[in-house]
Design an enzyme around this catalytic site. Structure first.
Site, short mmCIF file in Angstrom:
data_model
loop_
_atom_site.label_atom_id
_atom_site.label_comp_id
_atom_site.label_asym_id
_atom_site.label_seq_id
_atom_site.Cartn_x
_atom_site.Cartn_y
_atom_site.Cartn_z
N CYS A 59 2.73 18.71 -1.94
CA CYS A 59 3.92 17.85 -2.05
C CYS A 59 4.42 17.29 -0.73
O CYS A 59 4.99 16.19 -0.68
CB CYS A 59 5.07 18.61 -2.70
SG CYS A 59 4.57 19.73 -4.02
N CYS A 62 4.01 13.53 0.73
CA CYS A 62 4.80 12.39 0.23
C CYS A 62 6.30 12.61 0.34
O CYS A 62 7.06 11.66 0.48
CB CYS A 62 4.45 12.11 -1.23
SG CYS A 62 2.79 11.45 -1.41
N HIS A 63 6.74 13.87 0.22
CA HIS A 63 8.18 14.11 0.16
C HIS A 63 8.75 14.66 1.47
O HIS A 63 9.97 14.70 1.63
CB HIS A 63 8.51 15.09 -0.98
CG HIS A 63 8.09 14.57 -2.33
ND1 HIS A 63 8.88 13.71 -3.08
CD2 HIS A 63 6.98 14.77 -3.06
CE1 HIS A 63 8.25 13.42 -4.22
NE2 HIS A 63 7.09 14.03 -4.23
N MET A 108 2.87 9.26 -8.34
CA MET A 108 2.84 10.72 -8.20
C MET A 108 1.75 11.30 -9.10
O MET A 108 1.69 10.98 -10.29
CB MET A 108 4.19 11.30 -8.59
CG MET A 108 4.11 12.79 -8.77
SD MET A 108 5.57 13.68 -8.38
CE MET A 108 5.16 15.26 -9.08
N HIS A 353 3.07 3.91 6.73
CA HIS A 353 2.03 4.82 6.25
C HIS A 353 0.68 4.44 6.86
O HIS A 353 0.40 4.77 7.99
CB HIS A 353 2.02 4.81 4.72
CG HIS A 353 1.21 5.91 4.14
ND1 HIS A 353 1.60 7.23 4.18
CD2 HIS A 353 0.03 5.91 3.50
CE1 HIS A 353 0.68 7.99 3.60
NE2 HIS A 353 -0.29 7.20 3.18
N HIS A 395 -0.66 0.31 -0.45
CA HIS A 395 -1.48 1.39 0.14
C HIS A 395 -2.82 0.77 0.53
O HIS A 395 -3.76 0.73 -0.26
CB HIS A 395 -1.67 2.53 -0.86
CG HIS A 395 -2.18 3.79 -0.21
ND1 HIS A 395 -3.50 3.94 0.17
CD2 HIS A 395 -1.54 4.94 0.15
CE1 HIS A 395 -3.64 5.14 0.72
NE2 HIS A 395 -2.47 5.77 0.73
FE1 DHE Z 1 -4.44 10.10 3.20
C1 DHE Z 1 -5.57 7.81 5.54
C2 DHE Z 1 -1.47 10.26 4.81
C3 DHE Z 1 -3.13 11.76 0.54
C4 DHE Z 1 -7.53 10.39 1.91
N1 DHE Z 1 -3.65 9.15 4.83
C5 DHE Z 1 -4.28 8.25 5.67
C6 DHE Z 1 -3.38 7.90 6.73
C7 DHE Z 1 -2.22 8.61 6.52
C8 DHE Z 1 -2.39 9.39 5.34
C9 DHE Z 1 -0.98 8.58 7.38
C10 DHE Z 1 -3.69 6.94 7.86
C11 DHE Z 1 -4.41 7.66 8.95
C12 DHE Z 1 -4.77 6.72 10.11
O1 DHE Z 1 -5.28 5.63 9.85
O2 DHE Z 1 -4.54 7.09 11.27
N2 DHE Z 1 -2.61 10.85 2.74
C13 DHE Z 1 -1.53 10.83 3.54
C14 DHE Z 1 -0.43 11.49 2.91
O3 DHE Z 1 0.69 11.75 3.42
C15 DHE Z 1 -0.78 11.68 1.49
C16 DHE Z 1 -0.15 10.55 0.70
C17 DHE Z 1 -0.30 12.94 0.82
C18 DHE Z 1 -0.75 14.23 1.44
O4 DHE Z 1 -0.27 15.27 1.01
O5 DHE Z 1 -1.58 14.23 2.31
C19 DHE Z 1 -2.29 11.46 1.57
N3 DHE Z 1 -5.21 10.94 1.52
C20 DHE Z 1 -4.51 11.56 0.55
C21 DHE Z 1 -5.35 12.04 -0.51
O6 DHE Z 1 -4.98 12.67 -1.54
C22 DHE Z 1 -6.73 11.63 -0.18
C23 DHE Z 1 -7.26 10.64 -1.23
C24 DHE Z 1 -7.73 12.80 -0.13
C25 DHE Z 1 -7.22 13.90 0.76
O7 DHE Z 1 -7.59 13.91 1.93
O8 DHE Z 1 -6.45 14.71 0.28
C26 DHE Z 1 -6.52 10.94 1.16
N4 DHE Z 1 -6.22 9.23 3.63
C27 DHE Z 1 -7.39 9.54 3.00
C28 DHE Z 1 -8.46 8.79 3.63
C29 DHE Z 1 -7.90 8.03 4.65
C30 DHE Z 1 -6.49 8.34 4.65
C31 DHE Z 1 -9.92 8.83 3.19
C32 DHE Z 1 -8.63 7.10 5.64
C33 DHE Z 1 -8.96 5.79 5.01
C34 DHE Z 1 -9.82 4.91 5.90
O9 DHE Z 1 -10.68 4.18 5.33
O10 DHE Z 1 -9.67 4.92 7.13
#
Ligand code: DHE
Length: 565
Positions: A59, A62-63, A108, A353, A395
């Protein structure tokens, strides 16, 4: 045993109105709009610790750890002044459980329906959320140094690749729930090595030369992987935060110096700070806290988390996006060796984000997702160039850049909260930084996490991982970048059950697209990497194996080092 106790108040519950705001299903116990009965919330120390960990795992992203809200709404016992969302004590246990179980169309996840959280865990979380959030513990340079390990000193590393593989076409694949990263040869599709990177590893970035991968996980651990070794292996690691999402490298080489593979930067969610690291050893050099005042109300946020970080190719700068305050920090690393870090703070928009460069790499476009906007930063002039309304909860991942004969160069983003892809014109002229066209995905709701294209491709690929409909979660959409028509819907084959399609990455040549089938952590048959031919849009290969557990992000060395998307 000491317990945490609190008596929930019988406050009138405006859940009906709230349900309309976020489009959620109303739980039975509160559907009369008369409020829920007072309930006593009591957690033992052990339950509290478990609930805290569950909150961290599922959680907090996001929160927020302090639960003031970001991508999702606040989850505080009492609603802050002016908030349109009720406090969790007003909601009560039954309503909170319904949200955690079913998710919302706003993006969510349906943690209960998916079977990721059990009924007992959901009940525990629902009670935890009605208690005040625990404080964020501090972390300093000494704590980081204690966790810092150099497994292979720089002087013992190879001076040229130890194998004959085309390492520039390697893919680093995040095996999220295994806490590992797989290195796959993009030419032969063979598994080259598996590296133990740490809990819930999130993303990889390539060093400017491409030789190294840096991983960052939700445990705040950064690892450095040397792709020239045979097999590639981890050469250094450090824990630079308790919770983190971003890492990047120094990419500038020019009159102001040669910073290729010189520094790395870790962005912390918790504590909210960034850390400058030596690029070859991960030695921590400098921590900078990002707490501050938000750009709208001027409210102070201790928890001002570092979201995306991107490295400029034209200047010795990192663009550091601070989520809660909405500030964008342009961090000049050219003086780090002299003990100097200079920072320009730009006022942008709250809840920053993820984002990526436009095709010139002068402008960085980043989603302020809870404000339904994309902020455009002119990194050369160090100013916010535009703030563009795009749709509900943009996103982009890194977004996608392509040329269209009618609109010129475009940068595209998908949305968590609606079924559109917004195309923003980036060429100078009357349309610059305007949404010139929206592409529509069929079916209801958004849920798009990532989109991708490649300069050699004529296609824009889109996922829909967080849609509420299990069929749409399995579907990938392909648009023609010239006609802007939807040309194909591709589904994960039925032989791979219980998987969602997530994240798209091209190979170095730009003629293949790799998609993750993100399945269950306890069943390898539900996980795969699907490789599509970008010209024919046919599935050409499926990678599976006992080692392939919960693949999410995939990072091609060449495309990641050069910011090709
Ligand atoms: Fe991510 C990128 C944050 C959930 C996979 N994710 C990012 C970035 C942020 C972020 C800030 C940008 C990084 C950068 O470019 O420097 N992600 C978050 C969260 O806060 C969130 C919403 C909830 C959490 O609890 O983490 C979250 N993210 C996920 C997932 O559920 C994903 C699908 C699988 C996982 O890792 O849990 C996921 N996020 C990714 C991926 C990228 C990413 C694969 C990079 C994308 C790219 O092509 O560069």
């Amino acid at each position: 045993m000491k317990g945490y106790r609190l008596v929930g108040l019988a406050l009138g519950l405006l859940l009906g109105a709230w349900g309309l705001v976020i489009g959620c299903r109303q739980p039975e116990s509160a559907s009369d709009g008369q409020g829920v009965p007072a309930e006593a919330i009591s957690l033992t120390e052990e339950e509290f610790a478990r609930a805290k960990q569950l909150f961290f795992n599922y959680c907090a992203g996001c929160h927020g750890t302090t639960r003031r809200g970001a991508t999702g709404p606040h989850l505080l016992p009492e609603a802050p002044e002016g908030s349109t969302y009720p406090g969790t004590r007003q909601l009560g246990t039954a309503a909170i459980k319904a949200f955690i179980t079913n998710g919302t169309p706003g993006g969510m996840p349906d943690w209960g329906r998916q079977g990721i959280l059990s009924e007992e865990e959901i009940d525990l979380l629902a009670r935890f959320l009605q208690l005040p959030p625990p404080p964020i513990p501090p972390m300093n340079l000494e704590d980081m140094r204690a966790s810092w390990k150099v497994h292979v000193p720089v002087e013992q590393r190879p001076t040229r690749p130890q194998h004959n593989r085309n390492w520039r076409n390697f893919f680093g694949v995040v095996l999220r729930d295994a806490g590992k990263v797989a290195i796959i040869d993009g030419d032969t599709k063979e598994l080259v090595s598996i590296v133990n990177t740490g809990f819930a590893v999130h993303i990889l970035r390539s060093s400017a030369s491409g030789r190294y991968f840096y991983s960052v996980g939700r445990d705040g651990k950064v690892t450095l992987i040397d792709l020239w070794m045979d097999p590639p292996q981890m050469v250094a690691e450090i824990k630079g935060a308790y919770d983190a999402r971003s890492v990047d490298v120094s990419k500038y080489k020019g009159p102001k110096g040669d910073f290729i593979d010189k520094y790395a930067i870790l962005g912390g969610y918790n504590p909210p700070h960034f850390v400058i690291l030596d690029g070859l050893t991960l030695e921590p050099l400098k921590i900078i806290r990002t707490s501050g005042y938000d750009v709208n109300e001027g409210a102070f946020y201790d928890e001002a988390r570092v979201a995306s970080i991107v490295a400029s190719h034209h200047d010795p700068l990192w663009v550091v996006n601070v989520k809660e305050t909405g500030q964008i920090w342009l961090v000049d690393y050219s003086g780090v060796a002299q003990g100097k870090v200079s920072i320009d703070v730009l006022k942008a928009e709250q809840f920053l984000h993820d984002g990526g460069w436009d095709h010139t790499k002068r402008y960085f476009l980043v989603a302020a997702n809870n404000k339904n906007k994309v902020v455009v930063v002119d990194v050369q002039e160090k100013e916010v160039e535009a703030i563009v309304e795009t749709g509900r909860r943009p996103h982009p991942g890194r977004g996608a850049n392509f040329y269209n004969p009618t609109y010129g160069h475009l940068w595209a983003t998908g949305h968590l909260g609606d079924n559109t892809i917004a195309l923003i014109a980036t060429d100078p002229g009357p349309n610059q930084w305007k949404v010139v066209k929206k592409l529509e995905l069929p079916g209801v709701g958004g849920g798009t996490l990532f989109i991708k294209t490649h300069p050699k491709s004529r296609h824009l690929w889109v996922d829909r991982t967080l849609n509420n409909d299990p069929e749409l979660q399995r579907t990938i959409y392909v648009f023609d970048t010239e006609t802007l028509e939807l040309v194909k819907e591709l589904k994960i084959p039925e032989s791979i059950p219980n998987a969602r399609a997530v994240h798209l990455e091209f190979n170095q040549n730009g003629d293949e697209v790799w998609v993750s089938a993100w399945g269950r952590k306890d069943d390898p048959s539900t996980n795969a990497i699907l490789i599509y031919d970008d010209r024919t849009l046919e599935l050409k290969q499926v990678i599976q194996g006992d080692w392939l557990i919960t693949p999410t992000g995939k990072f091609n060395v060449y495309n990641t080092a050069n910011d090709i998307y």
